[in-house]
Design a protein around this motif. Structure first.
Motif, PDB file in Angstrom:
ATOM      1  N   ILE A   1       0.838  -1.206   0.000  1.00  0.00           N
ATOM      2  CA  ILE A   1       0.000   0.000   0.000  1.00  0.00           C
ATOM      3  C   ILE A   1       0.871   1.253   0.000  1.00  0.00           C
ATOM      4  CG2 ILE A   1      -1.660   1.347   1.347  1.00  0.00           C
ATOM      5  CD1 ILE A   1      -2.900  -1.361   2.213  1.00  0.00           C
ATOM      6  N   THR A   2       1.909   1.274   0.824  1.00  0.00           N
ATOM      7  CA  THR A   2       2.771   2.463   0.840  1.00  0.00           C
ATOM      8  C   THR A   2       3.444   2.663  -0.514  1.00  0.00           C
ATOM      9  OG1 THR A   2       4.651   1.244   1.798  1.00  0.00           O
ATOM     10  CG2 THR A   2       3.195   2.407   3.331  1.00  0.00           C
ATOM     11  N   GLN A   3       3.763   1.575  -1.194  1.00  0.00           N
ATOM     12  CA  GLN A   3       4.348   1.688  -2.533  1.00  0.00           C
ATOM     13  C   GLN A   3       3.349   2.330  -3.499  1.00  0.00           C
ATOM     14  OE1 GLN A   3       7.413   1.361  -3.531  1.00  0.00           O
ATOM     15  NE2 GLN A   3       6.900   1.786  -5.649  1.00  0.00           N
ATOM     16  N   ARG A   4       2.097   1.929  -3.395  1.00  0.00           N
ATOM     17  CA  ARG A   4       1.078   2.523  -4.277  1.00  0.00           C
ATOM     18  C   ARG A   4       0.829   3.986  -3.954  1.00  0.00           C
ATOM     19  NH1 ARG A   4      -3.820  -1.506  -5.487  1.00  0.00           N
ATOM     20  NH2 ARG A   4      -2.637  -3.334  -6.115  1.00  0.00           N
ATOM     21  N   LEU A   5       1.118   4.373  -2.715  1.00  0.00           N
ATOM     22  CA  LEU A   5       0.908   5.764  -2.308  1.00  0.00           C
ATOM     23  C   LEU A   5       2.161   6.624  -2.489  1.00  0.00           C
ATOM     24  CD1 LEU A   5      -1.163   5.159   0.959  1.00  0.00           C
ATOM     25  CD2 LEU A   5      -2.013   6.044  -1.229  1.00  0.00           C
TER      26      LEU A   5
ATOM     27  N   GLY B   1      -1.537  11.112   1.492  1.00  0.00           N
ATOM     28  CA  GLY B   1      -2.209   9.835   1.728  1.00  0.00           C
ATOM     29  C   GLY B   1      -1.325   8.880   2.507  1.00  0.00           C
ATOM     30  N   LYS B   2      -0.045   8.872   2.170  1.00  0.00           N
ATOM     31  CA  LYS B   2       0.896   8.000   2.874  1.00  0.00           C
ATOM     32  C   LYS B   2       1.005   8.405   4.344  1.00  0.00           C
ATOM     33  CE  LYS B   2       5.504   6.032   2.341  1.00  0.00           C
ATOM     34  NZ  LYS B   2       6.711   6.001   1.530  1.00  0.00           N
TER      35      LYS B   2
ATOM     36  N   THR C   1      -8.631  -5.378   0.804  1.00  0.00           N
ATOM     37  CA  THR C   1      -9.692  -4.619   0.144  1.00  0.00           C
ATOM     38  C   THR C   1      -9.121  -3.345  -0.475  1.00  0.00           C
ATOM     39  OG1 THR C   1     -11.365  -5.506   1.636  1.00  0.00           O
ATOM     40  CG2 THR C   1     -11.926  -3.467   0.482  1.00  0.00           C
ATOM     41  N   TYR C   2      -8.264  -2.647   0.265  1.00  0.00           N
ATOM     42  CA  TYR C   2      -7.632  -1.444  -0.271  1.00  0.00           C
ATOM     43  C   TYR C   2      -6.833  -1.756  -1.537  1.00  0.00           C
ATOM     44  CZ  TYR C   2      -8.557   1.154   4.075  1.00  0.00           C
ATOM     45  OH  TYR C   2      -9.139   1.786   5.134  1.00  0.00           O
ATOM     46  N   LEU C   3      -6.213  -2.904  -1.569  1.00  0.00           N
ATOM     47  CA  LEU C   3      -5.376  -3.268  -2.716  1.00  0.00           C
ATOM     48  C   LEU C   3      -6.190  -3.710  -3.927  1.00  0.00           C
ATOM     49  CD1 LEU C   3      -2.488  -4.993  -0.778  1.00  0.00           C
ATOM     50  CD2 LEU C   3      -2.302  -2.922  -2.179  1.00  0.00           C
TER      51      LEU C   3
ATOM     52  N   CYS D   1     -12.154   4.882  -2.419  1.00  0.00           N
ATOM     53  CA  CYS D   1     -11.007   4.056  -2.053  1.00  0.00           C
ATOM     54  C   CYS D   1      -9.739   4.903  -1.990  1.00  0.00           C
ATOM     55  CB  CYS D   1     -10.847   2.909  -3.059  1.00  0.00           C
ATOM     56  SG  CYS D   1      -9.644   1.700  -2.504  1.00  0.00           S
ATOM     57  N   PRO D   2      -9.002   4.858  -0.868  1.00  0.00           N
ATOM     58  CA  PRO D   2      -7.838   5.725  -0.709  1.00  0.00           C
ATOM     59  C   PRO D   2      -6.555   5.238  -1.394  1.00  0.00           C
ATOM     60  CG  PRO D   2      -8.113   4.419   1.254  1.00  0.00           C
ATOM     61  CD  PRO D   2      -9.287   4.101   0.352  1.00  0.00           C
TER      62      PRO D   2
END
Length: 133
Positions: free
Chosen positions: A54-58, A64-65, A117-119, A128-129
């Motif tokens: 998730i942090t990589q996507r942000l 957001g991170k 779910t976030y992924l 979705c964040p």
């Protein structure tokens, strides 16, 4: 590596595998406590892997991170406090580590599902964040 040294170390290397295999038949409080701790470690490892994804996507969204980091810290504090409370009825007893670890495992698994779910966010989903792949 020296073959004698390898033979001497082999039992130490295989011990974690043997302990993991014994969890299904754990009959002492110590063994049950160790198994519960192992289960929590496995759930926590999965959580950390998903958190990194998730942090990589942000990476292009520093705000957001920052919010994720803040939320995760708050969640860890909640998890620890909640499980401390949930296990407080057996505080000081030999079953405390089992009850506490089971609680942290359950809450960690729930957080894992939230991260999964976030992924799965679809591009354009404004609720979705986490951006999609």
């Amino acid at each position: 590596m020296n073959p004698r040294l390898l033979l001497a170390l082999l039992p130490l290397l295989l011990t974690p595998l043997a302990q993991a295999a014994d969890c299904a038949n754990a009959s002492t409080q110590t063994a049950m406590n160790q198994c519960a701790a192992q289960q929590h470690q496995a759930a926590d490892k999965e959580l950390n892997t998903l958190y990194q994804r998730i942090t990589q996507r942000l990476k292009d969204n520093p705000d957001g991170k920052k919010l994720l980091v803040s939320a995760q810290r708050a969640w860890v504090a909640f998890r620890d406090a909640e499980c401390g409370f949930a296990a407080s009825g057996v505080a000081g007893g030999s079953v405390y580590p089992l009850i506490y670890s089971n609680c942290t495992t359950d809450l960690t698994k729930a957080r894992v599902e939230a991260f999964k779910t976030y992924l799965k966010c679809q591009e354009g989903d404004l609720s979705c964040p986490v951006p999609g792949n």
